[in-house]
Design a protein around this motif. Structure first.
Motif, PDB file in Angstrom:
ATOM      1  N   SER A 151      66.671  -4.918 -27.611  1.00 12.35           N
ATOM      2  CA  SER A 151      65.542  -4.224 -26.993  1.00 12.35           C
ATOM      3  C   SER A 151      64.302  -4.377 -27.858  1.00 12.35           C
ATOM      4  O   SER A 151      64.366  -4.792 -29.017  1.00 12.35           O
ATOM      5  N   ALA A 152      63.165  -4.018 -27.275  1.00 14.01           N
ATOM      6  CA  ALA A 152      61.955  -3.862 -28.069  1.00 14.01           C
ATOM      7  C   ALA A 152      62.084  -2.597 -28.900  1.00 14.01           C
ATOM      8  O   ALA A 152      62.756  -1.636 -28.508  1.00 14.01           O
ATOM      9  N   CYS A 153      61.439  -2.580 -30.047  1.00 18.06           N
ATOM     10  CA  CYS A 153      61.472  -1.395 -30.902  1.00 18.06           C
ATOM     11  C   CYS A 153      60.119  -1.232 -31.579  1.00 18.06           C
ATOM     12  O   CYS A 153      59.675  -2.121 -32.306  1.00 18.06           O
ATOM     13  N   ASP A 154      59.458  -0.103 -31.334  1.00 17.73           N
ATOM     14  CA  ASP A 154      58.187   0.244 -31.958  1.00 17.73           C
ATOM     15  C   ASP A 154      58.349   1.564 -32.708  1.00 17.73           C
ATOM     16  O   ASP A 154      59.294   2.328 -32.461  1.00 17.73           O
ATOM     17  N   THR A 205      60.879   6.572 -32.549  1.00 19.56           N
ATOM     18  CA  THR A 205      60.860   5.183 -32.110  1.00 19.56           C
ATOM     19  C   THR A 205      60.723   5.106 -30.599  1.00 19.56           C
ATOM     20  O   THR A 205      61.141   6.013 -29.868  1.00 19.56           O
ATOM     21  N   VAL A 206      60.129   4.015 -30.175  1.00 19.29           N
ATOM     22  CA  VAL A 206      60.037   3.685 -28.753  1.00 19.29           C
ATOM     23  C   VAL A 206      60.848   2.412 -28.551  1.00 19.29           C
ATOM     24  O   VAL A 206      60.568   1.381 -29.169  1.00 19.29           O
ATOM     25  N   ARG A 207      61.855   2.491 -27.711  1.00 23.31           N
ATOM     26  CA  ARG A 207      62.687   1.325 -27.430  1.00 23.31           C
ATOM     27  C   ARG A 207      62.608   0.996 -25.951  1.00 23.31           C
ATOM     28  O   ARG A 207      62.440   1.890 -25.114  1.00 23.31           O
ATOM     29  N   CYS A 208      62.738  -0.282 -25.651  1.00 25.28           N
ATOM     30  CA  CYS A 208      62.544  -0.712 -24.265  1.00 25.28           C
ATOM     31  C   CYS A 208      63.352  -1.983 -24.029  1.00 25.28           C
ATOM     32  O   CYS A 208      63.331  -2.904 -24.855  1.00 25.28           O
ATOM     33  N   LEU A 209      64.049  -2.037 -22.910  1.00 20.24           N
ATOM     34  CA  LEU A 209      64.878  -3.190 -22.582  1.00 20.24           C
ATOM     35  C   LEU A 209      64.094  -4.314 -21.928  1.00 20.24           C
ATOM     36  O   LEU A 209      64.562  -5.456 -21.889  1.00 20.24           O
ATOM     37  N   ASP A 210      62.922  -3.995 -21.416  1.00 17.91           N
ATOM     38  CA  ASP A 210      62.200  -4.915 -20.540  1.00 17.91           C
ATOM     39  C   ASP A 210      60.904  -5.367 -21.210  1.00 17.91           C
ATOM     40  O   ASP A 210      60.135  -4.540 -21.723  1.00 17.91           O
ATOM     41  N   LEU A 211      60.641  -6.670 -21.212  1.00 18.71           N
ATOM     42  CA  LEU A 211      59.462  -7.196 -21.893  1.00 18.71           C
ATOM     43  C   LEU A 211      58.150  -6.746 -21.248  1.00 18.71           C
ATOM     44  O   LEU A 211      57.243  -6.285 -21.959  1.00 18.71           O
ATOM     45  N   GLN A 270      73.427  -5.839 -23.500  1.00 23.20           N
ATOM     46  CA  GLN A 270      72.139  -5.726 -24.166  1.00 23.20           C
ATOM     47  C   GLN A 270      72.152  -4.494 -25.062  1.00 23.20           C
ATOM     48  O   GLN A 270      72.575  -3.412 -24.660  1.00 23.20           O
ATOM     49  N   SER A 271      71.686  -4.670 -26.290  1.00 22.66           N
ATOM     50  CA  SER A 271      71.654  -3.589 -27.260  1.00 22.66           C
ATOM     51  C   SER A 271      70.279  -2.933 -27.278  1.00 22.66           C
ATOM     52  O   SER A 271      69.268  -3.564 -26.976  1.00 22.66           O
ATOM     53  N   LEU A 272      70.233  -1.660 -27.670  1.00 23.00           N
ATOM     54  CA  LEU A 272      68.961  -0.977 -27.872  1.00 23.00           C
ATOM     55  C   LEU A 272      68.413  -1.194 -29.279  1.00 23.00           C
ATOM     56  O   LEU A 272      67.357  -0.695 -29.621  1.00 23.00           O
ATOM     57  N   GLY A 273      69.134  -1.948 -30.097  1.00 21.65           N
ATOM     58  CA  GLY A 273      68.628  -2.303 -31.408  1.00 21.65           C
ATOM     59  C   GLY A 273      67.519  -3.336 -31.313  1.00 21.65           C
ATOM     60  O   GLY A 273      67.441  -4.110 -30.353  1.00 21.65           O
ATOM     61  N   GLY A 274      66.644  -3.360 -32.309  1.00 18.37           N
ATOM     62  CA  GLY A 274      65.560  -4.335 -32.351  1.00 18.37           C
ATOM     63  C   GLY A 274      65.876  -5.456 -33.328  1.00 18.37           C
ATOM     64  O   GLY A 274      66.635  -5.268 -34.278  1.00 18.37           O
ATOM     65  N   GLU A 275      65.285  -6.627 -33.125  1.00 13.93           N
ATOM     66  CA  GLU A 275      65.518  -7.801 -33.980  1.00 13.93           C
ATOM     67  C   GLU A 275      64.271  -8.676 -33.943  1.00 13.93           C
ATOM     68  O   GLU A 275      63.819  -9.068 -32.857  1.00 13.93           O
TER      69      GLU A 275
END
Length: 415
Positions: free
Chosen positions: A204-207, A279-285, A349-354
């Protein structure tokens, strides 16, 4: 303290039987060297942009193999080409990340971290070792004239430091001459000897979100004469996620989760200052690209309702890793050639960021989940936990995955 014994390869049969007709398998002598190299890194973890010892160790070993690694501008991390690119078809790049985490190592093993409150609890020592191993095997093939196309090794610093060292690496030109890029990430839910693959988003995205609230405080006996920042902070913590849930497509998986709330020092004093971090996490670009404006608006609305002045520091992190279909298929074909169809499993799909995602903004690529759990072990040692460790036979799996991918990408037949 967790009593986790050192795992010696060979005690349990791994899934999949190596059966590849491709060259590039891992010699027994190098297997032992790589395990020792990984354990040395594990004992000497370094945080993001401080990986000087790790970089020096890699540079020395690659130079000993007759290669010419180039240290990145910040002094940590490096790239190394196996073969010489002639300006024709772009190279395949194989990426590893170098940094550790600021947490104590809770294991009792011979290779436990020697640095207080530092640990390779995410498997970056494994990632680094496997890319080194693949480079050494491919370098041997290149010397024998058996590597049809050059390959770039990329050892990147600071993956754990938002927005990630990958962005700096790209700015330094590490993708010049690169057409596709691959990587693995340790997965303690997958057995050693296997990988997990997914086409499309795999992380996922991670901010990061930092909020400060200010207002006139006062006595708790007269809250109507103050701005009640404790209540305002509590409402932001609960109401902002609820507001966002009605302003964005639920399928985007946007999630705001708080890790810190601070306000006040005395039970009868309404404070003048409060802070929230999360944190803000998001699966979608596409939703990730809209997230800052949406989050800002939701925070301002709730803060205004409670007469609090809000200041929002929205720190862009990383977009989702979106695996390219063709490169994902390259990894599937490579693993299947090495260990058969049963060695590849589908993954979620993981909620982790990379920060590998930053490379994919420029070239197609894919990341596989590398199985690191000993088959039959009922205990899953999670990432970013002090007792995290791996079945070191995963090193051989990843090395041979990378070498097979490089050869197939270069047009070598698997039959």
């Amino acid at each position: 303290m967790n009593q986790l014994k050192s795992r010696e390869p060979g005690s349990v049969t791994l899934p999949g039987t190596p059966s590849s007709s491709l060259p590039g398998t891992l010699p027994a002598a190098l297997r032992g060297e790589l395990i020792a190299f990984r354990r040395d890194l594990h004992m000497h973890p370094e945080l993001g942009n401080q990986e000087f010892r790790t970089t020096a160790a890699l540079k020395a070993r690659l130079e000993a193999a007759g290669l010419a690694p180039r240290v990145l501008p910040g002094g940590t991390g490096l790239i190394c080409d196996i073969g010489t690119w002639d300006g024709g078809r772009p190279m395949l790049a194989v990426r590893a990340d170098l940094d550790a985490l600021p947490i104590p190592d809770a294991k009792t093993v011979a290779y436990r971290s020697t640095v207080p409150n530092r640990a390779h609890a995410c498997g970056h020592d494994v990632h680094t070792t496997t890319v080194l191993g693949a480079g050494l095997v491919l370098a041997g093939m290149a010397r024998e004239g058996r590597l049809p196309r050059p390959v770039r090794l990329l050892f990147q610093p600071a993956e754990e430091v938002l927005p990630g060292g990958a962005a700096d690496a790209v700015a330094a030109g590490v993708l010049d001459g690169v057409g596709r890029i691959i990587a693995v990430h340790c997965d303690p839910k997958v057995d050693a000897g296997r990988i997990g693959l997914r086409t499309g988003p795999i992380t996922s995205a991670c901010d990061r979100l930092e909020i400060t609230l200010d207002g006139p405080g006062g006595h708790t006996a007269r809250p109507h004469l103050t701005t009640d920042l404790v209540t305002a902070a509590a409402r932001i913590a609960t109401d902002v996620p609820a507001v966002l849930a009605r302003r964005i497509d639920a399928r985007s998986g946007l999630s705001v989760t708080w890790g810190r709330i601070e306000a006040g020092h005395a039970p009868n004093v309404i404070p003048q200052h409060a802070e929230l971090s999360g944190t803000v996490r998001c699966l979608d670009l596409p939703a990730w690209r809209d997230a800052p404006d949406l989050v800002h608006a939701a925070i301002d609305e709730v803060a205004t309702l409670h007469r609090a002045k809000s200041t929002v520091d929205y720190v862009r992190g990383v977009p989702p890793v979106v695996n390219d279909p063709a490169v994902t298929e390259l990894l599937r074909e490579a693993m299947t050639a090495r260990r058969g169809h049963d060695s590849v499993e589908d993954t979620e799909q993981s909620l982790g960021g990379e920060d590998f995602s930053w490379y994919l903004e420029h070239v197609p690529g894919a990341m596989a989940r590398l199985g690191v759990r000993t088959p039959g072990d009922p205990h899953v040692r999670d990432l970013h936990a002090g007792d995290f460790d791996v079945d070191e036979r995963c090193i051989e799996t990843a090395v041979e995955l990378f070498t097979a991918a490089a050869l197939i990408d270069a047009g070598v037949e698997t039959g």
